[in-house]
Design a protein around this motif. Structure first.
Motif, PDB file in Angstrom:
ATOM      1  N   GLN A 130       1.771  -2.500   2.372  1.00  0.00           N
ATOM      2  CA  GLN A 130       2.579  -2.107   3.523  1.00  0.00           C
ATOM      3  C   GLN A 130       1.642  -1.536   4.583  1.00  0.00           C
ATOM      4  O   GLN A 130       1.089  -0.474   4.359  1.00  0.00           O
ATOM      5  N   PRO A 149      -6.024   0.855  -9.779  1.00  0.00           N
ATOM      6  CA  PRO A 149      -4.964   1.303  -8.867  1.00  0.00           C
ATOM      7  C   PRO A 149      -5.032   2.791  -8.568  1.00  0.00           C
ATOM      8  O   PRO A 149      -4.738   3.209  -7.451  1.00  0.00           O
ATOM      9  N   GLU A 150      -5.446   3.587  -9.562  1.00  0.00           N
ATOM     10  CA  GLU A 150      -5.429   5.033  -9.318  1.00  0.00           C
ATOM     11  C   GLU A 150      -6.454   5.431  -8.261  1.00  0.00           C
ATOM     12  O   GLU A 150      -6.388   6.521  -7.708  1.00  0.00           O
ATOM     13  N   MET A 152      -6.947   3.603  -5.471  1.00  0.00           N
ATOM     14  CA  MET A 152      -6.567   3.061  -4.162  1.00  0.00           C
ATOM     15  C   MET A 152      -6.205   4.201  -3.236  1.00  0.00           C
ATOM     16  O   MET A 152      -5.453   5.107  -3.610  1.00  0.00           O
ATOM     17  N   ASN A 153      -6.753   4.133  -2.032  1.00  0.00           N
ATOM     18  CA  ASN A 153      -6.517   5.232  -1.109  1.00  0.00           C
ATOM     19  C   ASN A 153      -6.698   4.745   0.308  1.00  0.00           C
ATOM     20  O   ASN A 153      -7.692   4.097   0.629  1.00  0.00           O
ATOM     21  N   GLU A 154      -5.750   5.064   1.160  1.00  0.00           N
ATOM     22  CA  GLU A 154      -5.831   4.609   2.547  1.00  0.00           C
ATOM     23  C   GLU A 154      -6.884   5.396   3.313  1.00  0.00           C
ATOM     24  O   GLU A 154      -7.666   4.845   4.072  1.00  0.00           O
ATOM     25  N   ALA A 155      -6.882   6.724   3.091  1.00  0.00           N
ATOM     26  CA  ALA A 155      -7.756   7.581   3.894  1.00  0.00           C
ATOM     27  C   ALA A 155      -9.218   7.205   3.683  1.00  0.00           C
ATOM     28  O   ALA A 155      -9.980   7.085   4.639  1.00  0.00           O
ATOM     29  N   ALA A 193      -0.601  -7.932  -4.759  1.00  0.00           N
ATOM     30  CA  ALA A 193       0.185  -7.011  -3.941  1.00  0.00           C
ATOM     31  C   ALA A 193       0.015  -5.606  -4.487  1.00  0.00           C
ATOM     32  O   ALA A 193       0.044  -5.397  -5.691  1.00  0.00           O
ATOM     33  N   LYS A 194      -0.170  -4.675  -3.551  1.00  0.00           N
ATOM     34  CA  LYS A 194      -0.415  -3.306  -3.978  1.00  0.00           C
ATOM     35  C   LYS A 194       0.888  -2.551  -4.226  1.00  0.00           C
ATOM     36  O   LYS A 194       0.960  -1.680  -5.074  1.00  0.00           O
ATOM     37  N   ASP A 195       1.938  -2.917  -3.462  1.00  0.00           N
ATOM     38  CA  ASP A 195       3.144  -2.090  -3.533  1.00  0.00           C
ATOM     39  C   ASP A 195       4.423  -2.901  -3.732  1.00  0.00           C
ATOM     40  O   ASP A 195       5.118  -2.746  -4.708  1.00  0.00           O
ATOM     41  N   VAL A 196       4.738  -3.784  -2.788  1.00  0.00           N
ATOM     42  CA  VAL A 196       5.972  -4.562  -2.889  1.00  0.00           C
ATOM     43  C   VAL A 196       5.631  -6.025  -2.606  1.00  0.00           C
ATOM     44  O   VAL A 196       4.466  -6.359  -2.382  1.00  0.00           O
ATOM     45  N   ASN A 197       6.671  -6.877  -2.579  1.00  0.00           N
ATOM     46  CA  ASN A 197       6.426  -8.285  -2.262  1.00  0.00           C
ATOM     47  C   ASN A 197       5.972  -8.453  -0.820  1.00  0.00           C
ATOM     48  O   ASN A 197       6.445  -7.757   0.078  1.00  0.00           O
ATOM     49  N   PRO A 213       3.838  -8.089  -6.808  1.00  0.00           N
ATOM     50  CA  PRO A 213       3.163  -7.008  -7.528  1.00  0.00           C
ATOM     51  C   PRO A 213       3.127  -7.326  -9.016  1.00  0.00           C
ATOM     52  O   PRO A 213       4.105  -7.828  -9.575  1.00  0.00           O
ATOM     53  N   MET A 244       3.225  -7.010  10.356  1.00  0.00           N
ATOM     54  CA  MET A 244       2.202  -7.183   9.324  1.00  0.00           C
ATOM     55  C   MET A 244       1.523  -8.531   9.542  1.00  0.00           C
ATOM     56  O   MET A 244       2.118  -9.582   9.361  1.00  0.00           O
TER      57      MET A 244
ATOM     58  N   PRO B 160      10.056  -5.128  -6.113  1.00  0.00           N
ATOM     59  CA  PRO B 160      10.198  -3.680  -6.291  1.00  0.00           C
ATOM     60  C   PRO B 160      10.602  -2.907  -5.029  1.00  0.00           C
ATOM     61  O   PRO B 160      10.890  -1.725  -5.162  1.00  0.00           O
ATOM     62  N   ILE B 260       2.170   3.181  -3.788  1.00  0.00           N
ATOM     63  CA  ILE B 260       2.999   3.172  -2.593  1.00  0.00           C
ATOM     64  C   ILE B 260       2.845   4.502  -1.901  1.00  0.00           C
ATOM     65  O   ILE B 260       2.973   5.560  -2.533  1.00  0.00           O
ATOM     66  N   ASP B 262       0.187   5.827  -1.039  1.00  0.00           N
ATOM     67  CA  ASP B 262      -0.928   6.482  -1.743  1.00  0.00           C
ATOM     68  C   ASP B 262      -0.530   7.160  -3.042  1.00  0.00           C
ATOM     69  O   ASP B 262      -1.264   7.993  -3.556  1.00  0.00           O
TER      70      ASP B 262
END
Ligand code: HEM
Ligand SMILES: [Cu+2]
Ligand SMILES: [Cu+2]
Lengths: 267, 588, 205
Positions: A130, A149-150, A152-155, A193-197, A213, A244, B160, B260, B262
């Motif tokens: 997203q 996955p743990e 993963m970080n945007e900042a 996919a990291k979060d949703v479709n 995902p 997007m 999801p 999601i 973060d």
């Protein structure tokens, strides 16, 4: 009233068809190796179902026109031959039509989605989140680092959850927000996919595929025209869905190598 | 009063029991139709808001900020609020309009009448079914008033996004939970309804009403009930699993390792595709639940105004059954690009294309019925003709989308929006309009105004082509759907066409006010309707308008023949024979 | 203010429609209640079939699928449910259109056994909970709770139906045999459904 209906329906049919035929709005020019087959299949379908469309609408218009006839003592008429020939005709015609379409169409489909990728393909890992796409090139070692996955970080811009501290393969991975690919070279994407479709759609490339995902979905194609194209998301993913996107830059091989080197230097 | 107490069919007393908590199928049918009317007005207003926003994304809509201070601050719709409007529009239209009106509404009112029964088999279950539907509707509408807005994951609610909760952004909190609860409740209501339809058709037919003599609309409602019985039985557990994922921390549809906002989600192992399979196993049959009653209504009405029998009555019923059967084999055509095994795409494509055969036959039978007819151009007849035309237009685009190789390009574009609005939205709405103009005299004992009706038809017919035909062009140009604004370089040139669609949609919407006005005015002011104003053959026209509490005044009709007796020598020079009329004396 | 007239109590305003309706083209007397139960059986079966396939899909290749031993009390519950079906069948044999009196005691036993079954299922949940297996613990426990809860709800529905029939049996003559038959059919189906669920739970969980 019957004549009015017939006239209006004829006008609608003619205008609607004319806009298709004149290609007022049309597909953008294709830039992929497999695209011509899709376009061909589309044209076949356009032609056969277009005929069906025009004939049915005009038959409807014609019969309605005639059936408004108010002359005294006119008797109703039954369709010549009744229902049986009509059913048989529809079954045979439409049946033949869909047989032909399936026969060719399933080959087209199989050649895109069911063939193994060229072993010399350029492998690129794609992460959708997203509301952005990120692309990962394996770097000099030709290997992708593992995904955590743990981490993963945007900042910290760790979009793929790489662990360069412990994972040597991850150290030279190149992560960029633009998909650069060499022209005329098969490309093999792995979609995550990291979060949703989400979905991968480049109209010019005539290709579309969901990101799901939990699944890693392969997608391969070959681009034939250098240029800059838009990659958009076509699977509803939340409020930023409409926004997007990423660019696909198709470039000559030398330029691509150059580009990759530059990106590696900037990581 | 005392007499009433011993007569088993005493009409109930008191306002509440006659008009509100009534077990009379006719009252329940009207309640369903009223609910659908409220729902369709809501859904239509939502579509105007969406269309306005798409054409002029920064325009402020006065008063909208009152409804949603967050979603439309200053009256300007935010992207997330657009998606909420879209989700509510789709959900309301599909579930609360296209399932309730043509099936539950008209079906409840006319199925018992058409088979000569006094009521549905289980009147109380019938009443329950309506009130449960209303609860489902209220639960859905209540989500407009929760803090972060209604659900925004579309009427398909793909997991999801729909399952992970608040982290996924606005609209994914309480609103989405209410959505799932509403749909689960709705399923219960529809299952109760379907049960009644099936038992009534099988067991309560009057003497002489063999299956072969049932009117086409009865057949269609019966078949639809069978489809619904299976479809809603699958959607309901799916919704329960979705609710559990959202509120109880299970992982049916949520895989592990999702990050999601973060935050690593505390779920593992679930399958997003499982939701899609369950949803579409329901979802594709659902589009037939929406359209098959329309097929029945058109086949029922067209011969009345063509003054000749429907061409190929057996073929028609055979096709309806074939379509119902095939509708359970094609759900994967919504999932060609979903990441399921690409081999199965071909497997799903073939039955999808095969369904076009019975659909084509049905269309040709209608067109063949019009051939050589003596059409009476009443409003319901016009809507029948319009139905055939828009169904053809919508069906044609199905040929494209049924092929995985072409869907590769068109999936997720406005081509799909154009396709399903024609074939399911507009066609089903035309069926509802035809049914309303046709049966209104029976339901209310008054005629609707024909002049207003014709204006309504012409504006709507031309309007829907202006709204939905251009969507196919947009789709060909690659215009993505479910976008709240078109900011991509290649989409910007398409905005003028979007503006055209918006203007056409507003005009078409305004034309519906004519219908609304006609409906309300005729209910009180329309000229008195005779028992059989259209000279039709079926049993609902063999009783008074409106029918008495027990439908036939204690004298159930005895059926002599099928419903298709038009263009024959009837009694007193008429050109039709009613189903329950005695054999006419041979002409001298 | 208008007062709402209460409906006449007896005879009820809505006799079972089959009592006085003309029938379709001859043939046996139609029994909507029984047809209704058959239809309900079809749709309930469909729901559980959907859940079963969901379970098969979810279990395949899921690393988080945790096998556990079913609480032994389930087998006792199974016997209780089967027993209730037997008592119901024998009650029904003793009831004639003329009188229901002979069958009533067995009907009460059936009701009692049904309640016992539901209680037993709740106990099974508590046994699982003490082992630390909750709804969200693992997909296997999640499906266990979903299956047993949904089946339990349907059994409660069946109990309500039996109660309703029992009330009518005691008051109405001739005895409403169709309603009794329909309730019996539904109850036996609950039995069969439970056996099916038990088997797939044994295999999968
Ligand atoms: C007044 C006429 C209507 C207009 C102008 C209209 C317009 C729209 C628009 C603009 C969208 C959103 C497209 C997108 O952003 O992807 C939409 C979606 C939709 N509409 Fe309509 N619509 C109308 C009537 C109907 C009817 C009668 C139905 C009943 C089938 C219907 C069913 C749907 C559905 C199912 C969706 C998809 C929602 C989703 O993507 O989850 N619409 N409509
Ligand atoms: Cu998206
Ligand atoms: Cu479908």
């Amino acid at each position: 009233m019957g004549k009015l209906f017939a006239v209006v329906l004829t006008i609608i049919t003619v205008v609607a068809t004319a806009i298709f035929v004149m290609r007022v709005w049309w597909l953008p020019a294709d830039i992929s190796v497999h695209g011509p087959w899709i376009d061909h299949q589309l044209m076949e379908t356009m032609l056969s179902s277009g005929i069906l469309f025009v004939v049915s609408q005009l038959a409807l218009a014609l019969f309605v026109w005639k059936s408004g006839d108010r002359r005294e003592g006119r008797k109703i008429k039954i369709f010549p031959g009744g229902a049986v020939p009509m059913v048989v005709l529809a079954t045979v015609l439409v049946g033949a039509e869909i047989l032909a379409l399936t026969f060719v169409g399933s080959k087209v489909w199989a050649s895109i989605y069911q063939t193994p990728p060229d072993p010399n393909s350029l492998a690129i890992d794609v992460q959708a989140e997203q509301f952005a796409f990120y692309f990962r090139y394996p770097g000099a070692d030709g290997k992708f680092g593992g995904i955590h996955p743990e981490l993963m970080n945007e900042a910290s811009q760790n979009f793929f959850g790489l662990d360069p501290a412990h994972d040597t393969a991850a150290r030279d991975d190149i992560v960029v927000p633009t998909l650069a690919i060499p022209v005329n070279r098969p490309v093999l994407l792995t979609l995550r996919a990291k979060d949703v479709n989400h979905a991968f759609y480049v109209p010019e490339l005539r290709i579309q595929q969901d990101f799901v995902p939990g699944l890693v979905i392969p997608l391969h194609f070959t681009a034939t025209q250098p240029g800059k194209y838009e990659l958009v998301c076509t699977q509803l993913c939340g409020l930023g869905h409409y926004n997007m996107r990423a660019y696909v830059e198709v470039m000559p091989q030398e330029q691509f190598d150059q580009w990759l080197k530059q990106q590696a230097a900037q990581q | 009063m005392h007499e009433a107490a011993v007569h088993p069919h005493a009409p109930p007393q008191g306002f509440l029991r006659t008009h509100v908590f009534s077990v009379d199928h006719k009252v329940i049918g009207k309640q369903y139709l009223d609910l659908a009317l409220v729902a369709v007005c809501t859904g239509m207003v939502l579509s105007w808001l969406m269309r306005l926003h798409l054409a002029w994304p920064t325009a402020a809509i006065p008063g909208l900020d009152k409804l949603s201070p967050n979603g439309a601050a200053g009256g300007v719709i935010t992207p997330e609020y657009y998606l909420s409007l879209m989700t509510m529009h789709g959900t309301i239209m599909v579930f609360f309009v296209l399932t309730t009106a043509p099936f539950a509404g008209f079906g409840n009112y006319f199925l018992p009448l058409q088979v000569g029964a006094e009521d549905m088999a289980f009147p109380r279950i019938n009443m329950t079914s309506f009130w449960v539907t209303l609860v489902a509707f209220l639960v859905l509408i209540s989500s407009f008033f929760v803090a972060d807005g209604p659900a925004l994951s579309g009427w398909t609610a793909y997991a999801p996004l729909s399952a992970v909760g608040k982290d996924a952004g606005p609209g994914q909190g309480l609103g989405q939970t209410l959505w799932a609860i509403s749909i689960a409740i709705f399923c219960v209501a529809q299952l109760l309804g379907a049960l009644n339809f099936i038992a009534t058709t099988l067991d309560l037919r009057t003497k002489g009403m063999s299956l072969a003599r049932m009117p086409f609309s009865t057949w269609a409602w019966f078949i639809t009930a069978v489809i619904g019985l299976i479809a809603f039985a699958v959607l309901m557990p799916a919704c329960i699993l979705l609710i559990l994922d959202r509120v109880a921390g299970t992982s049916f549809f949520i895989p592990s390792g999702l990050v999601i906002s973060d935050r690593l989600q505390p779920h593992s192992g679930g399958s997003p595709l499982l939701w899609q399979h369950l949803f579409w196993f329901f979802g594709h049959p659902e589009v037939y639940i929406a359209i098959l009653p329309g097929f029945g209504i058109i086949s029922h009405i067209l011969p009345v105004f063509a003054r000749k029998p429907l061409l190929g009555p057996r073929a028609m019923i055979g096709c309806l059954i074939a379509i119902a059967f095939l509708s359970y084999t094609v759900w994967g055509h919504h999932m060609f690009l979903s990441g399921m095994n690409p081999f199965s795409a071909t497997l799903f494509s073939v039955p999808t294309l095969i369904i076009t055969i019975p659909a084509t036959i049905v269309t040709l039978l209608w067109i063949g019925t019009i051939y050589g007819a003596k059409l009476r151009f009443t409003t319901p007849a016009l809507f029948c003709l319009g139905f055939v035309s828009v169904f053809v237009s919508g069906g044609i685009s199905g040929f494209f989308l049924a092929q995985p190789s072409i869907d590769t390009y068109l999936h997720g574009t406005y081509f799909v929006v154009g396709h399903f609005h024609f074939v399911m939205g507009v066609a089903a709405m035309f069926g509802i309009f035809a049914g309303t103009y046709f049966w209104f005299p029976k339901m209310f004992g008054r005629m609707m105004n024909e002049t207003l009706g014709k204006w309504h038809f012409w504006l709507t017919f031309i309007g829907v082509y202006c709204v939905f035909m251009p969507m196919h062009y947009l789709g060909l140009a690659g215009n993505v759907r479910r976008y709240s604004a078109f900011t991509d370089d290649y989409l910007k040139p398409l905005i003028p066409l979007h503006r055209f669609i918006t203007i056409a949609a507003l005009f078409t919407g305004a034309a519906q006010l004519i219908f609304l006005f006609n409906l309300i005015r005729s209910r009180f002011r329309g000229p008195k309707a005779p028992d059989n104003p259209w000279e039709a053959t079926t049993l609902e026209w063999a009783t008074t308008s409106p029918p008495p509490f027990d439908n036939f005044g204690g004298k159930p009709p005895v059926v002599q023949r099928g419903p298709n007796e038009y263009g024959v020598a009837g009694a007193g020079g008429a050109d039709y024979l009613m189903q329950a009329a005695p054999e006419p004396a041979p002409a001298r | 203010m208008t007062t709402v007239a209460s409906p006449p109590r007896s005879p009820p305003p809505h006799l079972p429609p089959s009592a006085h309706r003309p029938t379709a083209t001859g043939g046996p007397e139609p029994k909507p209640a029984e047809t209704g139960v058959w239809v309900a059986i079809a749709t309930i079966s469909m729901s559980f079939a959907a859940l079963t396939s969901a379970m098969v899909v979810r279990a395949s290749g899921a690393p988080d699928w945790q096998h556990f031993r079913l609480p032994p009390i389930l087998y006792v519950n199974t016997l209780v449910l089967i027993a209730s079906s037997l008592t119901l069948a024998s009650a029904r044999r003793r009831i004639t259109p003329a009188s229901a009196l002979d069958g009533l005691p067995r009907l009460y036993v059936t009701l009692g056994l049904g309640l016992l079954f539901v209680t037993g299922q709740v106990l099974a949940w508590r046994q699982l909970a003490t082992q630390g297996l909750f709804l969200a613990t693992s997909p296997s426990s999640a499906f266990f709770y979903v299956f047993t809860a949904l089946h339990g709800l349907h059994v409660l529905g069946g109990l309500a139906g039996l109660l309703y029939v029992l009330r009518r049996l005691r008051r109405v003559v001739p005895v409403p045999m169709t309603a009794l038959g329909a309730a019996t059919l539904y109850w036996h189906f609950m039995d069969v459904l439970w056996l099916y669920l038990l088997v797939i739970l044994i295999i999968r969980v």
